[in-house]
Design a protein around this motif. Structure first.
Motif, PDB file in Angstrom:
ATOM      1  N   ASP A  77       0.729  -1.085   0.055  1.00 26.43           N
ATOM      2  CA  ASP A  77      -0.088   0.065  -0.032  1.00 26.43           C
ATOM      3  C   ASP A  77       0.792   1.029  -0.002  1.00 26.43           C
ATOM      4  OD1 ASP A  77      -2.783  -0.993   0.432  1.00 26.43           O
ATOM      5  OD2 ASP A  77      -1.765  -2.086   1.872  1.00 26.43           O
ATOM      6  N   THR A  78       0.603   2.046  -0.896  1.00 31.92           N
ATOM      7  CA  THR A  78       1.367   3.380  -1.046  1.00 31.92           C
ATOM      8  C   THR A  78       1.803   4.144   0.318  1.00 31.92           C
ATOM      9  OG1 THR A  78       0.758   3.412  -3.402  1.00 31.92           O
ATOM     10  CG2 THR A  78       1.971   5.278  -2.361  1.00 31.92           C
ATOM     11  N   PRO A  79       0.562   4.341   0.910  1.00 26.51           N
ATOM     12  CA  PRO A  79       0.890   5.229   2.326  1.00 26.51           C
ATOM     13  C   PRO A  79       1.793   4.247   3.019  1.00 26.51           C
ATOM     14  CG  PRO A  79      -1.436   5.064   1.654  1.00 26.51           C
ATOM     15  CD  PRO A  79      -0.502   4.082   0.641  1.00 26.51           C
ATOM     16  N   TYR A  80       1.974   3.265   3.087  1.00 27.91           N
ATOM     17  CA  TYR A  80       2.716   2.628   4.032  1.00 27.91           C
ATOM     18  C   TYR A  80       4.146   2.957   4.116  1.00 27.91           C
ATOM     19  CZ  TYR A  80       4.761  -1.672   6.433  1.00 27.91           C
ATOM     20  OH  TYR A  80       5.282  -2.442   7.374  1.00 27.91           O
ATOM     21  N   SER A  81       4.675   3.278   3.062  1.00 29.97           N
ATOM     22  CA  SER A  81       6.242   4.003   3.296  1.00 29.97           C
ATOM     23  C   SER A  81       6.068   5.364   3.623  1.00 29.97           C
ATOM     24  CB  SER A  81       6.762   4.033   1.697  1.00 29.97           C
ATOM     25  OG  SER A  81       5.821   4.958   0.867  1.00 29.97           O
ATOM     26  N   PHE A  82       5.001   6.035   3.947  1.00 31.12           N
ATOM     27  CA  PHE A  82       4.791   7.191   4.533  1.00 31.12           C
ATOM     28  C   PHE A  82       4.626   7.267   6.145  1.00 31.12           C
ATOM     29  CE2 PHE A  82       4.047   8.341   0.139  1.00 31.12           C
ATOM     30  CZ  PHE A  82       5.172   9.118  -0.092  1.00 31.12           C
ATOM     31  N   GLY A  83       4.731   5.882   6.552  1.00 27.46           N
ATOM     32  CA  GLY A  83       4.329   5.819   7.863  1.00 27.46           C
ATOM     33  C   GLY A  83       2.905   5.379   8.495  1.00 27.46           C
ATOM     34  N   PHE A  84       2.182   5.115   7.324  1.00 27.93           N
ATOM     35  CA  PHE A  84       0.707   4.744   7.776  1.00 27.93           C
ATOM     36  C   PHE A  84       0.741   3.118   7.980  1.00 27.93           C
ATOM     37  CE2 PHE A  84       0.599   8.757   5.927  1.00 27.93           C
ATOM     38  CZ  PHE A  84      -0.154   9.494   6.743  1.00 27.93           C
ATOM     39  N   ARG A  85       0.095   2.648   8.821  1.00 26.81           N
ATOM     40  CA  ARG A  85      -0.210   1.313   9.132  1.00 26.81           C
ATOM     41  C   ARG A  85      -1.873   0.871   9.129  1.00 26.81           C
ATOM     42  NH1 ARG A  85       4.158   1.868   7.783  1.00 26.81           N
ATOM     43  NH2 ARG A  85       6.196   1.397   8.712  1.00 26.81           N
ATOM     44  N   ASN A  86      -2.730   1.628   9.028  1.00 22.04           N
ATOM     45  CA  ASN A  86      -3.961   1.245   9.243  1.00 22.04           C
ATOM     46  C   ASN A  86      -4.773   2.247   8.308  1.00 22.04           C
ATOM     47  OD1 ASN A  86      -3.980  -0.734  11.196  1.00 22.04           O
ATOM     48  ND2 ASN A  86      -3.122   0.994  12.362  1.00 22.04           N
ATOM     49  N   SER A  87      -5.920   1.814   7.988  1.00 18.99           N
ATOM     50  CA  SER A  87      -7.110   2.738   7.250  1.00 18.99           C
ATOM     51  C   SER A  87      -8.417   2.593   7.674  1.00 18.99           C
ATOM     52  CB  SER A  87      -6.804   2.385   5.578  1.00 18.99           C
ATOM     53  OG  SER A  87      -7.639   1.173   5.560  1.00 18.99           O
ATOM     54  N   PHE A  88      -9.132   3.529   7.522  1.00 19.12           N
ATOM     55  CA  PHE A  88     -10.587   3.375   7.875  1.00 19.12           C
ATOM     56  C   PHE A  88     -11.137   2.874   6.406  1.00 19.12           C
ATOM     57  CE2 PHE A  88     -15.080   5.462   7.808  1.00 19.12           C
ATOM     58  CZ  PHE A  88     -15.442   4.472   8.951  1.00 19.12           C
ATOM     59  N   HIS A  89     -11.912   1.435   6.407  1.00 12.25           N
ATOM     60  CA  HIS A  89     -12.241   0.763   5.374  1.00 12.25           C
ATOM     61  C   HIS A  89     -13.668   0.683   5.324  1.00 12.25           C
ATOM     62  CE1 HIS A  89     -12.382  -3.192   3.033  1.00 12.25           C
ATOM     63  NE2 HIS A  89     -11.201  -2.605   2.482  1.00 12.25           N
ATOM     64  N   ILE A  90     -14.543   0.812   4.024  1.00 11.17           N
ATOM     65  CA  ILE A  90     -15.794   0.666   3.772  1.00 11.17           C
ATOM     66  C   ILE A  90     -15.944  -0.406   2.925  1.00 11.17           C
ATOM     67  CG2 ILE A  90     -17.914   1.567   3.027  1.00 11.17           C
ATOM     68  CD1 ILE A  90     -17.059   2.752   5.770  1.00 11.17           C
ATOM     69  N   GLN A  91     -16.736  -1.331   3.192  1.00 11.46           N
ATOM     70  CA  GLN A  91     -17.053  -2.344   2.195  1.00 11.46           C
ATOM     71  C   GLN A  91     -18.573  -2.427   1.961  1.00 11.46           C
ATOM     72  OE1 GLN A  91     -15.133  -6.495   2.166  1.00 11.46           O
ATOM     73  NE2 GLN A  91     -17.146  -7.405   2.165  1.00 11.46           N
ATOM     74  N   ASN A  92     -18.791  -2.285   0.632  1.00 12.60           N
ATOM     75  CA  ASN A  92     -20.237  -2.340   0.154  1.00 12.60           C
ATOM     76  C   ASN A  92     -20.810  -3.394   0.367  1.00 12.60           C
ATOM     77  OD1 ASN A  92     -22.572  -1.196  -0.970  1.00 12.60           O
ATOM     78  ND2 ASN A  92     -21.894  -1.590  -2.820  1.00 12.60           N
ATOM     79  N   GLY A  93     -22.225  -3.686   0.775  1.00 12.08           N
ATOM     80  CA  GLY A  93     -23.002  -4.962   0.574  1.00 12.08           C
ATOM     81  C   GLY A  93     -23.373  -5.239  -0.812  1.00 12.08           C
ATOM     82  N   ASN A  94     -24.411  -5.801  -0.837  1.00 16.10           N
ATOM     83  CA  ASN A  94     -25.086  -6.322  -2.030  1.00 16.10           C
ATOM     84  C   ASN A  94     -26.407  -5.456  -2.444  1.00 16.10           C
ATOM     85  OD1 ASN A  94     -25.952  -7.483  -4.727  1.00 16.10           O
ATOM     86  ND2 ASN A  94     -26.217  -9.668  -3.756  1.00 16.10           N
ATOM     87  N   GLN A  95     -26.102  -4.551  -3.325  1.00 12.89           N
ATOM     88  CA  GLN A  95     -27.431  -3.202  -3.245  1.00 12.89           C
ATOM     89  C   GLN A  95     -28.307  -3.844  -4.565  1.00 12.89           C
ATOM     90  OE1 GLN A  95     -27.558  -2.026  -0.964  1.00 12.89           O
ATOM     91  NE2 GLN A  95     -25.290  -1.755  -0.203  1.00 12.89           N
TER      92      GLN A  95
END
Length: 367
Positions: A77-95
């Motif tokens: 993940d690109t942000p990893y090299s800038f010191g980021f280890r986590n994200s806020f993640h949304i996964q869609n359902g089945n609409q």
């Protein structure tokens, strides 16, 4: 204005490309703190906070509810090299019913009014800026929209949009100008609200509103409708590195220690694993617990599961979670808890669990 001049204007010092001093108004922008757990429902109606602290989500028109989580990043993940280890993640359902005109999904974070009023931003001047920056990725390519809303006085929303390639991280920077009639009270109420929309239904879209303040009364929230994200089963959207700072330049992300970020988050939510009580009768305890730190407002009380207490002679568990009335201040609550059995009246007791999901108290003072 050059970056050096901009930094000098705000009294900041640059060393080896890094900027010193407290800059980021956003709390938990690196998504490292998740007191409630690592996953939960995205929710509908009011924002649901179920994973990453200070970031919630809500939606409407869901056939199957999306989910939210604290997602672990890797070196791919690109942000990893800038010191980021986590994200806020949304996964869609089945609409299954498709992209309705009034359907939406909106991750959100909220800043107190006093944190904007005292930030140094001359928010009534169109030549004075806040700068918002963040890393974002979606599994579906397209143009995505977002807004920044005010709450005091005449309310406005600032619309912007950004374009993503599928499964590719992108760093976004947005300059937010002041406006002559913006209002931010010097209090602990809602100041700025940041909404991102993996999907926004067409009835909420005004394509002409991009990069400007729009009246909230217009009932519009963004500039485009990315229907492919909503109609793709289990599509994803995630964000990290969210920073809001005074000035027109985005500076390197301000990484704070976990302990400092946790303390900032506990102003809005905290879990307590120790409380004292006594048995007011054979089925009810009266208890109290002090806050770890003072909270934004008198908190509301909940728990992850039925409570267990001990009086030194035996353990007693609630048959089901139930609270009676609560009283309190910014610094703690007193409460009644029902549905015990076999308690000895007037005998002191205390909780008997260190579990994050059962037996702990949850104090919330979210905006």
């Amino acid at each position: 204005m050059s970056k050096a001049a901009e930094l000098a204007k705000w009294g900041e010092v640059s060393t080896n490309g890094q900027v010193s001093g407290r800059r980021n108004i956003i709390i938990n922008g690196a998504m490292n703190v998740a007191q409630r757990g690592t996953s939960g429902p995205a929710g509908s109606g009011n924002p649901v906070y179920a994973s990453v602290d200070r970031f919630g989500s809500s939606g409407g028109g869901n056939d199957e509810d999306p989910t939210q989580s604290q997602h672990t990043l890797t070196s791919s993940d690109t942000p990893y090299s800038f010191g980021f280890r986590n994200s806020f993640h949304i996964q869609n359902g089945n609409q299954t019913s498709g992209a309705g005109a009034s359907d939406f999904e909106q991750p959100v974070t909220v800043i107190e009014a006093q944190d904007i009023a005292n930030s140094g931003w001359n928010y009534t001047s169109a030549s004075s800026f806040l700068t918002l920056s963040f890393w974002v990725k979606a599994s579906v390519a397209g143009a995505y929209t977002a807004n920044i809303g005010t709450s005091d006085g005449t309310t406005y929303r600032y619309f912007y949009e950004y374009t993503l390639s599928a499964d590719t991280w992108k760093e976004i920077t947005i300059n937010i100008p002041g406006k002559s009639d913006l209002t931010f009270n010097n209090d602990n109420g809602v100041g700025l609200v940041f909404f991102w929309y993996p999907f926004l239904g067409s009835s909420f879209v005004d394509a002409s509103g991009e990069n400007q303040w729009n009246a909230s009364s217009g009932g519009k929230y963004g500039t485009t409708s990315t229907t492919d994200w909503w109609t793709t089963n289990n599509s994803t959207w995630e964000i990290t590195g969210v920073q809001l700072e005074v000035g027109s330049q985005a500076t390197p992300f301000e990484h704070r220690s976990y302990g400092e970020e946790l303390a900032l988050c506990q102003r809005y939510f905290q879990q307590l694993f120790s409380f004292q009580a006594y048995a007011s009768n054979t089925t009810t305890i009266q208890g109290s617990a002090a806050c770890i730190i003072s909270m934004r407002a008198t908190p509301t009380l909940s728990a992850g599961g039925a409570l267990t207490v001990t009086d030194g002679a035996a353990n007693y568990a609630q048959s089901s979670l139930s609270f009676g009335g609560t009283t309190g201040t910014l610094n703690g609550l007193a409460f009644n808890a029902d549905n015990f059995s076999g308690l000895t009246q007037f005998r002191p007791c205390m909780n008997n669990s260190a579990s994050t999901s059962v037996g702990s108290l949850a104090y919330s003072a979210e905006l």
